[in-house]
Design a protein around this motif. Structure first.
Motif, PDB file in Angstrom:
ATOM      1  N   TYR A  12      34.552  37.625  37.798  1.00  0.00           N
ATOM      2  CA  TYR A  12      33.684  38.394  38.902  1.00  0.00           C
ATOM      3  C   TYR A  12      34.226  39.703  38.955  1.00  0.00           C
ATOM      4  O   TYR A  12      33.225  40.579  39.098  1.00  0.00           O
ATOM      5  CB  TYR A  12      33.996  37.579  40.157  1.00  0.00           C
ATOM      6  N   ALA A  13      35.350  40.036  39.122  1.00  0.00           N
ATOM      7  CA  ALA A  13      36.069  41.158  39.231  1.00  0.00           C
ATOM      8  C   ALA A  13      35.644  42.088  38.217  1.00  0.00           C
ATOM      9  O   ALA A  13      35.156  43.504  38.220  1.00  0.00           O
ATOM     10  CB  ALA A  13      37.498  41.247  39.475  1.00  0.00           C
ATOM     11  N   LEU A  14      35.658  41.566  36.828  1.00  0.00           N
ATOM     12  CA  LEU A  14      35.424  42.323  35.709  1.00  0.00           C
ATOM     13  C   LEU A  14      34.022  42.868  35.691  1.00  0.00           C
ATOM     14  O   LEU A  14      33.504  43.853  35.524  1.00  0.00           O
ATOM     15  CB  LEU A  14      35.679  41.540  34.582  1.00  0.00           C
TER      16      LEU A  14
ATOM     17  N   GLY B 198      39.511  30.071  39.197  1.00  0.00           N
ATOM     18  CA  GLY B 198      39.978  31.435  38.431  1.00  0.00           C
ATOM     19  C   GLY B 198      39.039  32.081  37.951  1.00  0.00           C
ATOM     20  O   GLY B 198      39.449  33.108  37.112  1.00  0.00           O
TER      21      GLY B 198
ATOM     22  N   VAL C  52      32.024  43.272  38.667  1.00  0.00           N
ATOM     23  CA  VAL C  52      32.087  44.489  39.311  1.00  0.00           C
ATOM     24  C   VAL C  52      32.285  45.957  38.914  1.00  0.00           C
ATOM     25  O   VAL C  52      31.791  46.838  39.079  1.00  0.00           O
ATOM     26  CB  VAL C  52      32.789  44.127  40.784  1.00  0.00           C
ATOM     27  N   PHE C  53      33.524  45.680  38.336  1.00  0.00           N
ATOM     28  CA  PHE C  53      33.966  46.902  37.739  1.00  0.00           C
ATOM     29  C   PHE C  53      32.946  47.310  36.562  1.00  0.00           C
ATOM     30  O   PHE C  53      32.603  48.608  36.501  1.00  0.00           O
ATOM     31  CB  PHE C  53      35.460  46.355  36.869  1.00  0.00           C
TER      32      PHE C  53
ATOM     33  N   ALA D  12      37.469  34.242  39.470  1.00  0.00           N
ATOM     34  CA  ALA D  12      37.229  35.681  40.256  1.00  0.00           C
ATOM     35  C   ALA D  12      37.631  36.727  39.336  1.00  0.00           C
ATOM     36  O   ALA D  12      37.148  37.664  39.543  1.00  0.00           O
ATOM     37  CB  ALA D  12      38.044  35.169  41.352  1.00  0.00           C
ATOM     38  N   GLN D  13      38.414  36.452  38.416  1.00  0.00           N
ATOM     39  CA  GLN D  13      38.772  37.506  37.539  1.00  0.00           C
ATOM     40  C   GLN D  13      37.590  38.165  36.758  1.00  0.00           C
ATOM     41  O   GLN D  13      37.160  39.149  36.926  1.00  0.00           O
ATOM     42  CB  GLN D  13      39.782  37.231  36.450  1.00  0.00           C
TER      43      GLN D  13
ATOM     44  N   PHE E 218      36.337  31.146  43.651  1.00  0.00           N
ATOM     45  CA  PHE E 218      38.091  31.353  43.937  1.00  0.00           C
ATOM     46  C   PHE E 218      38.868  30.221  43.187  1.00  0.00           C
ATOM     47  O   PHE E 218      39.941  30.521  42.972  1.00  0.00           O
ATOM     48  CB  PHE E 218      38.081  30.817  45.385  1.00  0.00           C
TER      49      PHE E 218
END
Lengths: 526, 670
Positions: free
Chosen positions: B651-653, B646, B655-656, B648-649, B643
């Motif tokens: 991390y989101a990638l 930064g 997931v995607f 997390a971006q 968190f």
């Protein structure tokens, strides 16, 4: 071949966004904002062009269809089209986005990236409404999350990292359900395909439908949002800047409602017939719960965010109403809230630019200094509390009338739900008018006025609000302006769900309390 | 050439157009439009004036025996449902149209004088035109749905007008209270309308009436449910016409400028509730239990209003409670199944109450020259007195109003109130007794107002008393003394012609209009309900009329005499004789039956507490669970690090990307 209106509306903003790095700009955003505004306006014109040239509101089926094989081995095709469920929302998306570009005028921090994301999101959101393939839908749904995430994480308020992470975890996590359900539905029976039209023709088993429905309800319930899956929303809204805010409230929440209609109702009617009472109950919970939390909230942005949740409760009731009037009202409520929510959030942003605080306790009496702002706030708040003559009233009324005359439920269930939903009619003015009073009425808060530069609304701001008010009032005075554009599709949808309701042999537990014996003669004269 | 009735839709539309024009002007070109005071006022007054001309043309047609006109169009539709809107003109509507436009026009002329120095002059006129438009729309509504639409709009205008001086805390609270209390009534109204639509499939008055009786007769709707629906709809009129216990907003609404009090809170908006009940007579008449409830609510209201009015020291609040009381009389008439009597009282009351309020405005306007722009001082009767000598027109018209409302023949109030009492005597003798005693109280408190304000010596210069009043109201003493002292006058003056003329004009109907409704030849009944007219003329007998009328006049005279003894001749000190001897009763009345306190404790504080605890649950329990699961799945410390850095971006990638990989995998397997 006809002009590919929908593909153009999706690809043009995304393509133009890719050109943004080459736009000459000194870094303060003064050139790039004109570029973004131009692109979003052209996108809006493209969608309007599609509506005028290729869309016939009297038809219920899919129009503006474009289909190109993409990855045949995956069964993936670029398949877009529009019917009554999607066309109004496509128009809403391009309309709100172009206003959001105007709302983003003062953004000066990393403007190129900001507008890039805004335009990319525009294409992504139109794609969500336009695609006719579940796999594409999933991709568009995910694709549109990233810009929102970044817009929150980079330009948000103090707790932006937390809010953005919460948002992405919530929505990305829940969207896994879309993928799983999509795959399951595609592989069900023979004929593997992700196309809506193919899925619609399949005869899913009831148990299978119920499982799929539950999964999708979670995915879309997060988006709409449905209490208790809503907690990402106040944080995300609380931290977002005004233009992002407008898009979140104006369009993102509608993706949930649209998807519920498109998948849960259209593709899984048998499950919908069993789940619908739950939707109605959840809708009522949304209305009351969020209205109360909004009333207690002291932060202006979060207050309006909760009021959004409360208003979306009506959409749920309308979707669960099994009546053409109620379902049509749900659709109208989405459009109406898209306009009203966007206008309120825009005003929140504009007010914050001046006061630099969102705490109601630190405001008060600023109506003297900002008369036009006060007037705009009053009009938009009245629209939000469903004043007749504005769109919110019509949609809520249609949902009320549609639900209370619905033959799908017993009288006692309808009475209890209608009474509870009507409590919202009392609560909404309580929190909205208290809010107005605490911001604008009373004696001037000298501490605020002494160090904040409270200039009155500028023409750009008045223009944005007027653009939103024209359709709000237009629909309010003559709702058929909007309802006639999707009427045929909604009626076909309701026929389909009522057919499923009639075939419903096994009522859910406690069903006899809720479900009317359908053999009884209908109470209403035709 | 189309008849006036066919053009009746223009009546609300004209003022609306005017209001929109000036409203848009105010938002777009604020400074310029604010400078164009007189042209804007003239435009709006002429739009209401044109509506008035049209209204009288419609009335003339109805007097000539024209048939009712109804025009409908499909406003919203889905499936087989059609929600219809349109307009309808009949005798009842024509009377109301003429009444509303007349009073609105006079109030607008008056406002030109009253608001002359206010910086919100243009905004005020815009609101006035908007209000007139909503009220006129309500009057020509052909069905309950459209009534509901305009009902809400009227409520909104009231909100805007009560909160007109938005820098005053009192006005802000009063405006919100007015809207919310009305929404409580609308809650019932909406549910009732929905229920009636469910039961009968219609929003029209007659169709609902016959449909509901039919449904009860063939058993598809039980009698109890039908009564419940009727009572739910009645909640709307209860709020709008300030019936107990939803009357609490009306006295507070006196925070608005006085012309508004005259227009909205005496003559027109509060009449909307009574008007709706009259419109709904085809529905209500089949259910005696409903009528009984209406009559009892009306009686409680008329008694409550009168008792509270006895102790008020604020001139406007005194008049406000008298309005509450008179609205109670009208509802009593409706409950007795005598809508004609109730409507007649509505008409007479509208004229003399508008005159009384405008008169009080004239007094307050004059007082402000002496004590400054502080409502606590300018409206308190303890600072007035002796104004008759300096304000002859105001005092004469006010006196006429007092005589009229007290029920002294041949002035207007006598005929209409007596008709109601006569009806009540026949239907509910107990309620008649309450109404009869209240008639005496009415005469007493009205003349108390008159004597305190216009007779005796002027007390406005008493600075010690001023300081005492300010302290009692919790306001800083002498706060605006330094900047307004130099232009303070020592004696009030009569108001200008814009304010005096409407008073004089209103005095005429206040005296004479009652003669149109004499029980032996009621031309009002002949117009509104010919059957009732024939019935009244046939059943009239002097032997019944004279004793009842005589008793009414006698008790009114007794009330007036008592007021004269106490406040004109000072032979009797009521504060000593009554108030001191029964301190509890006095406190009970002075605190307005403690209803505001109960409301505050129960509803205001209660809802705040409830909302607060729901928010606590939301942030601690619901969100707490979310955060907890978030932490658990991410492996507490590691997750938090993502968190904060930064990443997390990133991390989101992941997931995607993972999702895409899954898609491809499934695709190749399939």
């Amino acid at each position: 071949m006809a002009f590919p209106w929908l593909s153009a509306a999706i690809l043009f903003p995304i393509g133009s966004a890719l050109l943004i790095p080459f736009v000459p700009d000194k870094g303060d955003g003064k050139q790039v904002r004109w570029f973004a505004l131009g692109v979003s306006l052209i996108t809006f014109l493209i969608t309007v062009g599609g509506y005028l040239n290729g869309y016939d509101p009297a038809q219920e089926g899919l129009q503006l269809v474009e289909r190109v094989q993409w990855l045949p081995e995956l069964g993936l095709a670029w398949s877009v089209g529009a019917d009554g469920l999607s066309m109004p929302l496509i128009l809403l998306t391009s309309f709100i986005t172009s206003l959001a570009c105007l709302a983003a005028w003062p953004v000066s921090f990393k403007p190129k990236l900001f507008y890039f994301l805004l335009l990319a999101m525009n294409g992504g959101q139109i794609a969500v409404f336009a695609v006719q393939d579940m796999l594409l839908f999933f991709l568009a749904w995910e694709l549109e999350l990233l810009p929102v995430y970044l817009l929150l994480a980079i330009w948000g308020g103090k707790k932006r990292q937390y809010a953005a992470t919460k948002f992405i975890l919530y929505t990305a996590g829940s969207s896994l359900f879309i993928l799983i359900v999509g795959l399951a539905m595609a592989f069900y029976g023979g004929n593997t395909s992700f196309e809506y039209s193919v899925l619609m023709a399949k005869e899913f088993g009831t148990k299978f439908q119920l499982l799929c429905y539950a999964g999708l309800l979670i995915a879309f319930g997060v988006k709409l949002p449905i209490v208790p899956l809503h907690t990402w929303l106040p944080d995300a809204h609380g931290e977002a800047t005004a233009p992002v805010h407008m898009l979140l409230a104006g369009i993102l929440l509608k993706m949930g409602g649209y998807a519920l209609l498109r998948f849960n109702v259209q593709l899984l009617p048998a499950a919908h017939a069993q789940f619908a009472p739950l939707l109605v109950v959840l809708g009522v919970v949304n209305i009351i719960y969020a209205a109360l939390t909004s009333f207690a909230q002291r932060n202006l942005k979060r207050k309006i965010a909760y009021s959004s949740i409360s208003h979306m409760g009506f959409v749920l009731i309308g979707i669960g109403s099994f009546s053409p009037l109620g379902t049509s009202g749900a659709m109208l409520q989405m459009i109406s809230h898209g306009l009203i929510g966007a206008s309120l959030f825009f005003l929140v942003g504009a007010t914050y630019d001046r006061t630099h605080t969102l705490q109601l306790d630190e405001m008060g009496g600023i109506g003297q200094k900002m008369r036009k702002m006060f007037a705009l706030w009053t009009i938009c708040s009245l629209a939000s509390l469903a004043l007749p003559g504005m769109s919110g009233f019509v949609s809520e009324l249609m949902i009320f009338v549609g639900f209370s005359t619905s033959e799908a439920y017993t009288l006692s269930f309808r009475i209890v739900m209608a009474v509870l939903a009507a409590i919202g009619v009392i609560l909404t003015p309580v929190y909205l008018l208290s809010m107005l009073r605490e911001i604008f009425y009373g004696r001037e808060n000298t501490e605020l006025t002494s160090h904040a530069n409270l200039v009155d609304a500028e023409p750009r701001e008045i223009y944005v609000i007027s653009c939103l008010l024209v359709p709000i009032i237009g629909i309010g005075l003559y709702p058929r302006l909007m309802t006639d554009t999707y009427r045929a599709s909604i009626e076909a949808l309701v026929v389909r769900e009522n057919l499923a309701l009639k075939q419903l042999s096994l009522p859910p537990a406690g069903g006899e309390l809720i479900r009317q014996q359908l053999l009884k003669a209908p109470l209403l004269p035709a | 050439m189309p008849s006036a009735a066919e053009l009746a839709w223009l009546i609300p539309v004209l003022p609306l157009l005017g209001a929109c024009l000036s409203g848009l002007g105010l938002i777009s070109f604020n400074r310029t439009v604010n400078r164009l005071r007189k042209p804007v006022a003239l435009l709006l007054i002429s739009s209401v004036g044109a509506a008035a001309v049209l209204s009288f043309a419609v009335l003339a047609e109805q007097l000539g025996g024209a048939a009712p006109v109804e025009v409908l169009f499909n406003w919203a539709s889905a499936g087989s449902f059609n929600l219809q809107m349109g307009f309808r003109v009949d005798a009842l509507g024509a009377v109301m149209l003429s009444l509303v436009t007349t009073v609105a026009l006079l109030v607008m002329v008056y406002s030109d004088g009253y608001m002359a120095h206010d910086k919100g002059y243009v905004r005020f006129f815009t609101y006035l035109a908007l209000f007139s438009s909503s009220m006129l729309g309500l009057v020509i509504s052909p069905n309950l749905l459209e009534i509901y639409v305009f009902w809400e709009l009227v409520g909104m205008c009231s909100y805007l007008l009560v909160g007109f001086w938005y820098d005053r805390d009192g006005a802000a609270h009063a405006a919100q209270k007015a809207f919310v209390v009305n929404r409580v009534g609308d809650f019932g109204l909406l549910l009732g309308i929905l229920g009636m639509f469910w039961a009968t499939g219609s929003f029209g008055f007659e169709q609902i009436g016959s449909g509901l009786q039919q449904a009860v007769a063939d058993g598809s709707v039980s009698n109890g449910v039908a009564i419940l629906l009727c009572l739910l709809v009645f909640m709307g009129p209860m709020a709008k016409s300030a019936q107990f216990p939803l009357h609490v907003w009306l006295p507070d609404a006196m925070e608005g400028p006085t012309p508004i009090s005259a227009l909205i809170h005496a003559a027109t908006m509060v009449a909307a509730g009574v008007f709706l009940v009259a419109r709904l007579q085809p529905v209500y008449e089949a259910f005696p239990a409903v009528n009984l409830v209406i009559a009892v609510v009306g009686t409680i209201t008329l008694f409550l209003g009168a008792t509270i009015a006895l102790t008020q020291m604020d001139l406007k609040k005194g008049l406000a409670y008298s309005t509450v009381s008179q609205l109670g009389y009208m509802m009593l008439a409706m409950g007795c199944g005598a809508p004609v009597a109730g409507m007649f009282h509505l008409v007479t009351h509208a004229f003399f109450k508008a005159m009384l309020f405008l008169g009080s405005g004239s007094v307050i306007h004059a007082m402000e020259e002496v004590v400054g722009h502080e409502p606590v001082l300018a409206q308190d009767m303890r600072l007035m007195g002796g104004l008759r000598r300096s304000m002859p027109i105001t005092s004469t018209t006010f006196l006429i109003g007092c005589v009229a409302i007290s029920g002294i023949p041949p002035l207007a109030g006598f005929w209409s109130k007596d008709e109601i009492l006569g009806q009540a005597f026949g239907s509910f003798p107990v309620l008649w007794a309450v109404g009869f005693i209240t008639a005496g109280m009415t005469a007493f408190y009205m003349f108390r107002l008159y004597f305190l304000t216009f007779e005796g010596n002027f007390r406005g210069g008493d600075t010690a008393l001023q300081a005492q009043l300010l302290a009692a109201a919790g306001k800083p003493v002498g706060s605006d003394a330094e900047h307004s002292d130099h232009h303070k006058a020592s004696l009030p003056h009569e108001s200008g012609w814009q304010m005096a003329m409407p008073l004089a004009v209103l005095a005429v109907p206040s005296v004479l209009i009652g003669l149109l409704g004499t029980p032996w030849n009621s031309r009002f009944a002949a117009l509104v309900d010919p059957h009732e007219y024939a019935h009244m003329a046939k059943s009239f007998s002097w032997a019944e009329f004279l004793p009842l009328a005589g008793a009414s006049v006698a008790i009114s005279v007794a009330g007036i005499s008592l007021a004269a003894f106490a406040y004109l001749l000072h032979k009797l000190d009521l504060a000593q004789a009554v108030a001191a001897r029964f301190p509890r009763i006095n406190a009970f009345l002075a605190n307005k039956w403690y209803l505001d306190a109960i409301n505050d404790k129960l509803f205001v504080q209660g809802s705040r507490k409830l909302a607060k605890s729901v928010l606590d649950v939301d942030s601690k329990v619901v969100d707490g669970v979310v955060n907890l699961t978030g932490l658990l799945t991410l492996g507490s410390g590691e997750g938090l690090k993502y968190f904060e850095t930064g990443r997390a971006q990133f991390y989101a990638l992941i997931v995607f990307g993972g999702v895409i990989a899954l898609v491809v995998l499934f695709g190749s397997l399939g």
